[in-house]
Design an enzyme around this catalytic site. Structure first.
Site, PDB file in Angstrom:
ATOM      1  CE  LYS A 111     -44.717  30.095  49.561  1.00 47.65           C
ATOM      2  NZ  LYS A 111     -45.160  28.996  50.484  1.00 47.65           N
ATOM      3  CE  LYS A 166     -35.703  36.312  43.898  1.00 43.71           C
ATOM      4  NZ  LYS A 166     -35.088  37.144  42.884  1.00 43.71           N
ATOM      5  CG  ASP A 223     -39.847  44.086  37.669  1.00 41.72           C
ATOM      6  OD1 ASP A 223     -40.548  44.891  37.381  1.00 41.72           O
ATOM      7  OD2 ASP A 223     -40.037  43.102  38.192  1.00 41.72           O
ATOM      8  N   GLY A 255     -42.609  35.308  41.352  1.00 38.25           N
ATOM      9  CA  GLY A 255     -42.595  34.465  40.191  1.00 38.25           C
ATOM     10  C   GLY A 255     -41.540  33.520  40.355  1.00 38.25           C
TER      11      GLY A 255
END
Ligand SMILES: *[C@@H]1O[C@H](CO)[C@@H](O)[C@H](O)[C@H]1NC(C)=O
Ligand SMILES: *[C@@H]1O[C@H](CO)[C@@H](O)[C@H](O)[C@H]1NC(C)=O
Ligand SMILES: *[C@@H]1O[C@H](CO)[C@@H](O)[C@H](O)[C@H]1NC(C)=O
Ligand SMILES: *[C@@H]1O[C@H](CO)[C@@H](O)[C@H](O)[C@H]1NC(C)=O
Ligand SMILES: *[C@@H]1O[C@H](CO)[C@@H](O)[C@H](O)[C@H]1NC(C)=O
Ligand SMILES: *[C@@H]1O[C@H](CO)[C@@H](O)[C@H](O)[C@H]1NC(C)=O
Length: 803
Positions: A528, A545, A640, A525
């Site tokens: 890349k 990132k 998560d 989200g």
């Protein structure tokens, strides 16, 4: 116009039967106004031109509703939001009404008290900048919100959609609700997703000018009459995890997130006992609107040991805006079988450290046990230059004379903000003023309603401060003290610039061969992830990132990761630095050679991991999560945990990655805001999903799923090709099923066959199943999971050596 409204309203009103029946029958009793034939209940879906049903309720679009000024009535194209979040209800959140000038919704109404709920979704509206959404909301003479930015508020509470709820008195035959973009900000706009309003009996929260409400710390009581407007902030009940406690205004939330000390007392629950409570003191009006009957079936008391009870206060903390008076309603009902007479359980009640009740004796007050009562108090939360503050409620046994039980009891709490002398309920957004008035070096980011708002500011400060080589201290409003001795006013955590290197964009471009697609190792989200080589000192592989420029989520998660980076632990992936230049937001991490755990569990081309390797990885990951939960001043919930976020370095050491969704706990939560459920399907704690209650135990649940992925070598979703039923099967459900049927052997990855000691398998499955318990309270802590896994690993290694 009026006639057509009546037709329109009665059309949708008919399906509200129950709702309306309750409301209007009462309303007619109370308001002597013969001519009302307009049902006042309105559910308005703003920005929409059609009627829709949601959760059994009928909403109408605001276009063509006659509630808008005529010039808006013609606009036929609904304002659709492009990126509606999957977790949010479609109605009313998939459309919004946006305005650059003051806009008034005018609802025909009868005089009397109205409940007004305004729905907001913090999102990108037609690519408009959410930071420009600053506006005020007025209802009649009352200012409900001012300089309000929904995304600031949403960030603070960590949710995407929320409502603001009010009780306002309507004196004329119209309820006008006006949205005005802030004149202080250029191109400011206002928006709203939905408005709900219905009449409420006046006496519920407004005892009027005959009944005084004690004003804590003041000689004179306060008379709460129709002059005031109220904002309903908190409605909490005890241990409502398993039963919904609900009234006309919605769900009551569990109280334990507001308890600040390590002492939670104990919960008394008579839901399973066949007793009937005597409601004569509270009229049915009360429990339909204020307190539902179920509220009184559970209570929080102190512990059974009276000597221990004398040593502590049972305390709840509620974050509130300073500079306002609050109406605090405490609900009591003596439901213990032991306490049946007056003078058996007598306790003090403190509100904000001041005595509200010297001798609270619930049986004496109600006249009998099993009889619900409530008491109101007004407390001022002093003005601390506009910051957020806390309202505390404490109970302590009164020992003079010594009662039979040195204990206290409480069944529910409601907190409502009272409008000030200007008829305003709006707190100041202090940060903006500070930002305007002060030089950046002097910015100490204030606590308060503003944490989320400070994204940009914080980021800028980071850069500024890292240049100035100064420490940045920041405060968060959503961190409650983890124990009573450490004041919540302490500044936590402290982040030093030295820990985080700032890279230039040029350096990162070189490291990633100008973001070559060939170097992409992941995508999420946020954007890349590239493999890069830093040529600083030697030749260091890194993971880069890069934020997707249009992703607001990315921005927020970026922020979050920088905040978490101050943690340093061998089982957490380290953040080496970041880059912020122009539009670029980039994070640089240590490179994890072996990639994510999931690749090694069920990607065919990889060599299957041995059982010992798997156990070591589980222990490492558990250690990382345990550290997040306990190793820092304030517990951090990862939110998560999944096998894709457990990365392996060249030595197969497991490290937890992706802190974008992390939250410090307990997170501040309003009584009726819907927390956005984040995480990954297949790993989501059912209680979090259902109750929107986030605790460390949500990570424990997700980790339980990971344990079964490790054991079974199968993904969390659709672990088995289900030929007979084409249902989506979660690994958690499947594992539970096998466990209950005693077919645990079927779970084990065929690659492991013969290598897992029977007792290790039994213990491993046991701990995994415990992690998957439905109730978070029944799950082990991460520390317990870790020590079980360590034991299993020890045992397995012992047999390995023995062999
Ligand atoms: C409410 O708004 C309508 C339309 O804008 C206006 O005609 C009316 O005077 C307003 N009423 C009050 C009480 O402000
Ligand atoms: C309920 O309480 C009222 C008032 O305290 C009392 O008069 C009445 O007798 C009680 N009813 C029962 C069934 O105990
Ligand atoms: C309160 O609610 C109950 C059931 O929901 C209903 O039977 C009763 O009539 C309501 N009372 C009032 C005064 O609205
Ligand atoms: C109440 O007292 C506690 C410690 O005794 C303190 O931390 C807290 O700030 C006080 N609260 C208020 C509102 O004064
Ligand atoms: C309980 O709270 C009151 C008010 O803040 C304080 O005076 C008292 O010392 C506290 N008692 C204990 C045991 O902490
Ligand atoms: C709160 O403090 C601010 C500045 O210190 C002041 O302007 C404001 O009037 C105060 N509000 C109240 C209600 O005392």
């Amino acid at each position: 116009m009026k006639d057509s409204h009546i037709v329109e309203s009665s059309r949708y009103a008919s399906s509200f039967a129950l709702h309306l029946f309750l409301l209007s029958s009462l309303f007619f009793d109370l308001v002597t106004c013969g001519s009302i034939n307009v049902p006042d209940t309105v559910l308005l879906n703003c920005g929409s031109n059609e009627a829709s049903q949601f959760n059994g309720e009928n909403w109408i679009g605001d276009v063509g509703s006659n509630f808008l000024p005529p010039e808006y009535e013609k606009s036929s194209s609904p304002l659709l939001i492009s990126n509606i979040h999957s977790g949010e209800p479609k109605v009313p959140y998939s459309t919004a009404r946006i305005t650059y000038s003051p806009l008034t919704y005018s609802f025909p109404s009868s005089p009397g008290l109205k409940f007004v709920r305004v729905y907001f979704l913090s999102s990108l509206y037609l690519m408009m900048n959410p930071s420009k959404a600053y506006f005020s909301v007025k209802a009649g003479p009352y200012t409900l919100l001012s300089d309000f930015n929904p995304s600031v508020f949403a960030e603070e509470l960590n949710l995407v959609s929320f409502t603001k709820d009010f009780l306002v008195n309507v004196r004329e035959d119209k309820l006008n609700i006006t949205f005005t973009p802030s004149p202080l900000i250029s191109n400011a706009f206002a928006f709203v997703n939905g408005i709900e309003t219905f009449p409420v009996p006046h006496t519920i929260y407004f005892p009027g000018s005959k009944i005084p409400v004690p004003y804590i710390g003041q000689q004179k009581p306060l008379f709460i009459n129709g002059e005031y407007a109220l904002e309903t902030l908190y409605r909490v009940s005890i241990d409502s995890d398993l039963t919904d406690v609900k009234n006309a205004f919605g769900l009551w939330l569990d109280d334990d997130r507001y308890i600040s000390s390590s002492q939670y007392g104990s919960v008394l629950d008579i839901k399973s006992r066949t007793v009937s409570l005597n409601y004569t003191i509270l009229s049915s009006k009360d429990y339909n609107y204020s307190a539902p009957a179920e509220l009184y079936l559970t209570a929080r008391t102190m512990d059974s040991n009276g000597d221990a009870n004398i040593k502590y206060n049972l305390t709840w903390f509620f974050p509130v805006d300073s500079g306002f008076k609050y109406l605090v309603r405490l609900h009591f009902c003596e439901i213990s079988m032991m306490v049946t007479q007056p003078n058996q359980r007598v306790f003090k009640v403190y509100i904000n450290n001041q005595t509200a009740e010297e001798r609270m004796d619930v049986v004496a007050l109600a006249g009998a046990p099993l009889t619900p009562v409530h008491k109101d108090y007004v407390a001022m939360v002093p003005n601390e230059s506009g910051r957020r503050n806390y309202l505390s409620i404490s109970l302590h046994p009164n020992m003079e004379p010594k009662p039979k039980y040195a204990d206290a009891i409480l069944n529910g709490i409601e907190i409502m903000k009272i409008s000030d002398s200007d008829g305003s309920l709006a707190a100041m957004f202090q940060f903006r003023r500070e930002q305007r008035n002060k030089k950046f070096q002097h910015v100490i980011i204030v606590a308060g309603a503003t944490l989320g708002a400070i994204l940009g500011l914080l980021l800028t400060s980071f850069i500024l401060i890292s240049r100035a080589r100064k420490k940045l201290k920041w405060r968060t409003s959503h961190i409650l003290p983890s124990n009573s001795s450490s004041s919540h006013k302490n500044i936590q955590p402290t982040v030093t610039s030295g820990l985080c290197h700032q890279f230039t964009f040029a350096e990162i471009s070189i490291a990633t061969s100008n973001f070559s697609e060939a170097l992409v190792i992941g995508e999420g989200g946020f954007g890349k992830v590239y493999k890069g080589i830093m040529q600083h000192d030697g030749y260091t592989p890194v993971a880069v990132k890069r934020s997707n420029r249009s992703s607001r989520q990315g921005y927020k998660e970026f922020q979050n990761e920088i905040n978490i980076f101050s943690f340093c632990h061998m089982n957490l992936v380290s953040l080496l630095g970041y880059c912020q230049e122009a539009n670029e937001l980039i994070l640089v991490y240590e490179y994890m050679t072996q990639g994510p755990l999931c690749d090694h569990l069920y990607k065919k081309q990889k060599q299957p991991l041995s059982w010992i390797q798997r156990l070591r990885i589980c222990v490492g990951a558990a250690r990382g999560i345990h550290y997040l939960h306990t190793g820092t001043t304030h517990p951090v919930i990862h939110r998560d945990i999944k096998s894709a976020n457990i990365l392996l370095d060249q030595n197969w050491v497991a490290k937890i990655a992706d802190f974008g969704l992390c939250r410090t706990v307990p997170s501040l939560c309003h009584s009726h805001v819907s927390t956005e459920v984040k995480g990954t399907y297949g790993y989501l704690d059912p209680e979090y999903y259902k109750r929107r209650k986030l605790t460390e135990k949500s990570d424990v649940y997700s980790f339980g799923v990971v344990l079964f992925e490790v054991l079974c070598g199968r993904p969390a979703v659709n672990p088995v090709a289900v030929e007979e039923e084409n249902e989506k099967v979660g690994l958690a459900t499947w594992a539970m099923h096998c466990y209950q049927c005693g077919t645990v052997d079927k779970l084990v990855d065929p690659h492991l066959e013969g290598n897992v000691r029977a007792e290790c398998l039994r213990d491993f499955v046991d701990i995994g199943i415990q992690c998957l318990a439905n109730r978070s309270a029944d799950r082990p802590t991460m520390g317990e999971v870790l020590s079980s896994l360590e034991k299993i690993l020890c045992l397995q290694e012992f047999f390995l050596k023995g062999n």
